[in-house]
Design an enzyme around this catalytic site. Structure first.
Site, mmCIF file in Angstrom:
data_model
loop_
_atom_site.group_PDB
_atom_site.id
_atom_site.type_symbol
_atom_site.label_atom_id
_atom_site.label_comp_id
_atom_site.label_asym_id
_atom_site.label_seq_id
_atom_site.Cartn_x
_atom_site.Cartn_y
_atom_site.Cartn_z
ATOM 1 N N ALA A 19 -5.520 34.290 31.298
ATOM 2 C CA ALA A 19 -6.490 34.206 32.402
ATOM 3 C C ALA A 19 -5.874 33.800 33.733
ATOM 4 O O ALA A 19 -6.254 34.315 34.784
ATOM 5 C CB ALA A 19 -7.604 33.220 32.036
ATOM 6 N N HIS A 20 -4.910 32.864 33.727
ATOM 7 C CA HIS A 20 -4.469 32.321 35.017
ATOM 8 C C HIS A 20 -3.560 33.260 35.781
ATOM 9 O O HIS A 20 -3.163 32.958 36.902
ATOM 10 C CB HIS A 20 -3.858 30.924 34.846
ATOM 11 N N ASN A 28 7.784 39.813 33.818
ATOM 12 C CA ASN A 28 7.388 38.735 34.723
ATOM 13 C C ASN A 28 8.418 38.439 35.801
ATOM 14 O O ASN A 28 8.075 37.977 36.878
ATOM 15 C CB ASN A 28 7.077 37.464 33.929
ATOM 16 N N CYS A 68 18.958 26.384 37.109
ATOM 17 C CA CYS A 68 18.520 25.130 37.739
ATOM 18 C C CYS A 68 17.045 25.060 38.133
ATOM 19 O O CYS A 68 16.544 23.985 38.385
ATOM 20 C CB CYS A 68 19.312 24.791 39.005
ATOM 21 N N GLY A 125 -1.312 32.918 27.089
ATOM 22 C CA GLY A 125 -0.414 34.019 26.732
ATOM 23 C C GLY A 125 0.583 33.640 25.655
ATOM 24 O O GLY A 125 0.871 34.427 24.747
ATOM 25 N N THR A 126 1.127 32.442 25.749
ATOM 26 C CA THR A 126 2.120 32.010 24.769
ATOM 27 C C THR A 126 1.510 31.988 23.369
ATOM 28 O O THR A 126 2.107 32.474 22.409
ATOM 29 C CB THR A 126 2.667 30.618 25.143
ATOM 30 N N THR A 180 -12.669 24.488 17.810
ATOM 31 C CA THR A 180 -13.843 24.632 18.676
ATOM 32 C C THR A 180 -13.469 25.371 19.956
ATOM 33 O O THR A 180 -12.456 25.074 20.579
ATOM 34 C CB THR A 180 -14.423 23.238 19.006
ATOM 35 N N GLN A 196 1.237 40.080 32.531
ATOM 36 C CA GLN A 196 1.436 40.345 33.962
ATOM 37 C C GLN A 196 0.630 41.552 34.450
ATOM 38 O O GLN A 196 0.481 41.735 35.653
ATOM 39 C CB GLN A 196 2.932 40.579 34.254
#
Lengths: 389, 137
Positions: A204-205, A155, A329, A71-72, A241, A183
């Site tokens: 994908a994840h 998100n 944090c 995504g990034t 590739t 999302q």
């Protein structure tokens, strides 16, 4: 201890069918898709099939799908690629419009372009429920605006944006429209034939596929310059590739998500609503972050005044629950979440945020276990807290 | 379980010692970490120059709570001067180490305790000045 994973917005476990499809690639398909002999052709066929699967799930054509590392990278390619391709269109520099609650992949990329590439960035705020007003986007459009980037589902707080209306405004004004849908794709119907969007980021994840692979949908005719140079793969838009196994995993996960989506998202929305109602009953002063109805089907995000998010996350972790906090944090980041602050929350309240995101394996019993464990934790942290509630 | 924190830190977080505020404290001190908004207040009672009681309230993360808990434990029964020499390194050792980015939490707890000890000193000396004035001395 049985663990209850409630952080599906961070990542989802890989579906066994996806893992098997990927393992088969590793075992049986050693070729480079660019090679013209048998092994290469076999790899190319798998990449092509995955491209068909991704395109079909989005209502796109295969030529409109560019595979990325996630995504990034898709967000970076959308922003940098568009602004690079159209950098000469305005003598004061091209304009970019984003919202204040974008993911850092968009927010920080916009800031970088502003500092180093003479891009004029306009940031549109949100209301208390995290919604962008399409009229604000329209007002932000100037003569030199070439790109608007507004995410589909947030998100952290789960709020969905009215991207159909924003897209329609952009189309009318001839401005390219990008949406980070990391999302939502997999969880909600997303059809580019219905939504007037030119660029869409996919990861994908977030829908039970592998980490490290994603895609950018690029509507035919949209100008996007490449960010890296090399062998010219992906029609020169993202050279290098191909991650064949990852791409196969993405395609398989996308197909499975589309097949299961309607029933599964409705089931998850019921769990989400049970979670929200349960927390509100047991911790009456909990603040629900985001929109009450226009939100991701799996997202319940709260602030518990008088508590600190990292302490909530660790206390839940010790009792077997995985959740996250957008507050200070949690990930070495000491600033309160920009999303929660954009809603107008006081920084001390924003610090006590907790995000619970259900997924395919989450059961009603899991939700009830969380509802049992959470209130005493909130009460305990408040009894230690120096902040009066 | 959280691998990031030591067993000692987790123990102080889940069952913190000395939570609350000392009644009619001789000294009260606060410190905050402006970068994350965490804050700790420590109240103390002294008897014959020793810390008889020390209690804390912390709005903050796991490390901030554990540090304040462990520090109040360390300070009790020491002389005020000894308690003032406890440094963040001592506290981190007692906690079995802290993640590097959490070391500021130990600094905050120590800052609050030292502020409470100074407050007690100032109150005591102003009380003796008042007493001296009252007796015309």
């Amino acid at each position: 201890m049985k663990r209850v994973y409630l952080d599906h917005a961070a990542t989802t476990p890989v579906d066994p069918e996806v893992a098997e499809a990927m393992a088969r690639v590793f075992r049986e398909v050693p070729g480079n898709p660019s090679s013209i002999y048998a092994e290469g052709r076999a790899a190319r066929a798998l990449v092509d099939r995955a491209r068909d699967e991704v395109a079909s799930a989005l209502g796109a054509t295969p030529a409109e799908i560019v595979f990325t590392s996630g995504g990034t990278e898709a967000d970076n390619l959308a922003l940098r690629g568009t602004l690079k391709a159209r950098r000469w269109e305005n003598k004061e520099g091209p304009g970019l419009v984003i919202s204040t609650i974008e993911h850092h992949a968009v927010l920080d990329t916009a800031e970088d372009l502003e500092r180093h590439a003479h891009v004029r960035v306009t940031r549109v705020g949100v209301d208390r429920e995290g919604r962008v007003d399409p009229a604000d986007v329209e007002r932000a459009l100037g003569d030199g605006t070439v790109l608007v980037s507004i995410m589909h589902g947030n998100n952290e707080i789960g709020t969905l944006q009215p991207i159909e209306r924003i897209g329609a405004i952009c189309r009318e004004r001839g401005v390219t429209f990008h949406s980070d849908a990391v999302q939502t794709v997999g969880a909600l119907p997303f059809d580019v034939r219905r939504i007037p969007v030119d660029l869409v980021s996919v990861n994908a994840h977030k829908f039970y596929g592998p980490k490290g692979v994603g895609a950018l949908y690029v509507r035919k005719g949209t100008r996007v310059a490449t960010m890296q140079t090399g062998g010219g793969q992906e029609k020169g838009r993202r050279t290098g590739t191909e991650n064949v196994a990852g791409i196969v995993g993405l395609g398989t996960a996308m197909r499975l998500a589309a097949e299961r989506r309607d029933a599964e998202s409705a089931r998850q929305a019921r769990l989400r609503d049970r979670l929200i109602a349960g927390v509100r009953t047991r911790v009456p002063d909990a603040i629900l972050n985001g929109h009450p109805t226009e939100r991701l089907p799996n997202n319940a995000s709260f602030c518990f005044p008088g508590t600190q998010g990292e302490a909530l996350v660790i206390a839940l972790d010790l009792e077997g629950f995985s959740a996250s906090s957008g507050s200070a944090c949690t990930s070495g980041n000491t600033e309160p979440s920009h999303v929660l602050l954009a809603l107008g929350l006081e920084p001390s309240v924003a610090q006590g945020s907790l995000r619970l995101t259900v997924g395919r394996e989450t059961t009603e019993a899991d939700v009830d276990a969380l509802l049992h464990a959470l209130p005493p934790i909130v009460e305990r942290l408040r009894s230690i807290s120096a902040v009066p509630v | 379980m959280s691998q990031e924190y030591s067993a000692a830190t987790i123990a102080h977080f889940t069952e913190p010692r000395n939570v609350g505020a000392v009644e009619d404290p001789d000294g009260k001190g606060s410190d905050a970490n402006p970068s994350c908004g965490d804050r700790t207040t420590i109240t103390i009672r002294l008897r014959d120059g020793r810390v008889e009681a020390a209690r804390f309230r912390t709005f903050g993360c796991t490390a901030a709570i554990a540090a304040a808990s462990a520090l109040t434990d360390l300070a009790i029964d020491r002389t005020a001067d000894e308690a003032a020499t406890i440094d963040p390194g001592d506290l981190i050792r007692v906690l079995g180490g802290l993640p590097t980015r959490k070391e500021a939490c130990a600094l905050m707890a120590v800052g609050a305790l030292r502020a409470a000890l100074i407050d007690a000193k100032v109150k005591k000396s102003s009380a003796s000045i008042q007493a001296a004035k009252a007796t015309g001395g």
